[in-house]
Design an enzyme around this catalytic site. Structure first.
Site, PDB file in Angstrom:
ATOM      1  N   ARG A   1       0.859  -1.177   0.000  1.00  0.00           N
ATOM      2  CA  ARG A   1       0.000   0.000   0.000  1.00  0.00           C
ATOM      3  C   ARG A   1       0.901   1.234   0.000  1.00  0.00           C
ATOM      4  NH1 ARG A   1       2.410   1.842   3.675  1.00  0.00           N
ATOM      5  NH2 ARG A   1       0.861   3.481   3.776  1.00  0.00           N
TER       6      ARG A   1
ATOM      7  N   ASP B   1      -1.722  10.784  -1.912  1.00  0.00           N
ATOM      8  CA  ASP B   1      -2.027   9.730  -2.883  1.00  0.00           C
ATOM      9  C   ASP B   1      -2.354  10.308  -4.252  1.00  0.00           C
ATOM     10  OD1 ASP B   1      -2.345   7.122  -1.044  1.00  0.00           O
ATOM     11  OD2 ASP B   1      -2.957   8.929   0.009  1.00  0.00           O
TER      12      ASP B   1
HETATM   13  O1  MRU Z   1      -4.459   3.272   2.274  1.00  0.00           O
HETATM   14  P1  MRU Z   1      -2.973   3.398   2.143  1.00  0.00           P
HETATM   15  O2  MRU Z   1      -2.202   2.866   3.287  1.00  0.00           O
HETATM   16  O3  MRU Z   1      -2.467   2.906   0.804  1.00  0.00           O
HETATM   17  O4  MRU Z   1      -2.837   4.956   2.128  1.00  0.00           O
HETATM   18  C1  MRU Z   1      -1.732   5.584   1.702  1.00  0.00           C
HETATM   19  C2  MRU Z   1      -1.113   6.275   2.815  1.00  0.00           C
HETATM   20  O5  MRU Z   1      -0.433   5.668   3.592  1.00  0.00           O
HETATM   21  C3  MRU Z   1      -1.268   7.688   2.988  1.00  0.00           C
HETATM   22  O6  MRU Z   1      -2.384   8.266   2.494  1.00  0.00           O
HETATM   23  C4  MRU Z   1       0.027   8.365   2.686  1.00  0.00           C
HETATM   24  O7  MRU Z   1       0.113   9.445   3.487  1.00  0.00           O
HETATM   25  C5  MRU Z   1       0.187   8.759   1.256  1.00  0.00           C
HETATM   26  S1  MRU Z   1       0.845   7.509   0.297  1.00  0.00           S
HETATM   27  C6  MRU Z   1       2.478   8.030   0.154  1.00  0.00           C
END
Ligand code: MRU
Length: 369
Positions: free
Chosen positions: A54, A249
């Site tokens: 993830r 993201d």
């Molecule tokens: O749901 P996830 O764990 O894939 O979410 C991503 C994240 O950990 C965060 O949103 C993060 O701060 C950005 S991804 C570099």
């Protein structure tokens, strides 16, 4: 980054068998360190959807390797192009918010189309998957160098006292191939001898903060404290946060930032308390087609069971317990959008810019109007 003194990336090709991808299965951290072997695009899609891997950058790198595995499968059945089209749709459907996913898939499709033979397509897919991963590493390393300057400026004023950085979720090396985005400046500061302390927001419901960020920081020896998500505003009011650095993201070319749910509330609290609020991202996390983050960024909604349950480690086993009444409804929004006016700056591989169209395009003119 190092685990028990040994260097790891989050994803790599199996030594001696380049038809197998190996990755750290993050579902078991921080309690067990498990390496999973992925042999098909189907398995890769499952690993992304069910969050064995993830984080924006790692989702992109995994999709890049997934397309490579699909090219191998297609070549064995004499139908590389059909396989790739199917794999692209399959991978893109796994998680909607992190733009790195579609960015990596499209990059693979575009490149592979230029090769005519099945063997050529497989070889190019492999080269591209490796390149996506290697670029991610280098971009995150550079984010660290640019972000380090911000921490140094604060450290000068604090004369020897630790710089307190608050972060949310996991935008660490586990969310990328190496270094991380939000954590990269922190590692750079720590490694250069600056005293730095991190407030780690636990990040319900999946607790990527308390499980993953805290583990990473522990392994690297960075002082940190896990807090409940709702404690961030209180700490800012007491002057105990010098700087917020989070990941993203998907960020629009106008500077609106999608990140793990709860980020927006931290940005509001930071604004109210004059705490600088920075977003660290490689250019692969910009969406160059989206103007209005609130209206356009797709927000993932996950199972209500993640809200109603918690898991942890008990007596040598990972166990799950219910924490909400069985009959209650629950809603599980994975991300929120922080509007650009709450963002102090964006830390990218090319330097720091403001969260607006003009400043972003001045760093990335090739994407500009
Ligand atoms: O749901 P996830 O764990 O894939 O979410 C991503 C994240 O950990 C965060 O949103 C993060 O701060 C950005 S991804 C570099």
């Amino acid at each position: 980054m190092k685990i028990g003194g040994r260097h790891f990336r989050t994803i790599w090709l199996k030594p001696g068998n380049e038809c197998v991808v190996q990755l750290i299965d993050q579902r078991f951290l921080p309690h067990r360190f498990v390496i999973e072997e992925i042999r098909t695009v189907e398995q890769m899609a499952t690993a992304i959807r069910e969050m064995h891997v993830r984080g924006a950058g790692l989702i992109g790198a995994s999709a890049g390797f997934g397309m490579y595995l699909s090219a191998i499968e297609g070549a064995a059945r004499d139908s590389v192009d059909e396989h790739l089209v199917h794999a692209a749709a399959q991978l893109k459907a796994t998680r909607p918010t992190a733009v790195n996913l579609s960015w990596a898939v499209e990059r693979q499709l575009k490149n592979i189309a230029e090769e005519k033979t099945a063997d050529g397509k497989v070889a190019l897919a492999l080269r591209t998957a490796r390149l996506i991963a290697d670029e991610d590493v280098e971009q995150c390393r550079m984010i660290g160098q640019h972000g380090l300057k911000l921490i140094e400026q604060i450290a000068e004023k604090k004369v020897g006292k630790p710089v307190n950085v608050l972060t949310h979720c996991n935008a660490g090396w586990l969310a990328f191939v190496d270094y991380g985005s939000a954590t990269s400046p922190i590692y750079a500061a720590h490694d250069s001898g600056l005293p730095v302390h991190v407030w780690v927001a636990e990040t319900r419901p999946r607790n990527q903060g308390s499980k993953l960020t805290a583990w990473e920081l522990s392994e690297h020896g960075v002082p940190h404290t896990v807090i409940a998500d709702s404690a961030a505003g209180h700490l800012m009011q007491r002057g105990e946060v010098d700087l917020v650095i989070i990941g993203t993201d998907r960020t629009t070319y106008t500077g609106d930032v999608a990140n793990k749910i709860g980020t927006y509330l931290k940005a509001l609290a930071a604004k109210d308390n004059n705490v600088p609020f920075y977003v660290a991202l490689p250019s692969s996390s910009f969406d160059w087609s989206m103007r209005d983050g609130l209206k356009e960024i797709p927000i993932e909604e996950r199972s209500a069971e993640e809200i109603k349950h918690a898991d942890g480690w008990w007596d040598g086993q990972q166990v799950e317990v219910r924490i909400a009444p069985e009959g209650s409804l629950a809603a599980n929004y994975g991300f929120d959008v922080t509007p650009r006016h709450l963002v102090t700056g964006l830390i990218t591989e090319r330097g720091v810019c403001e969260a607006n169209e003009k400043s972003i395009f001045s760093l990335f003119p090739e994407h500009g109007p």
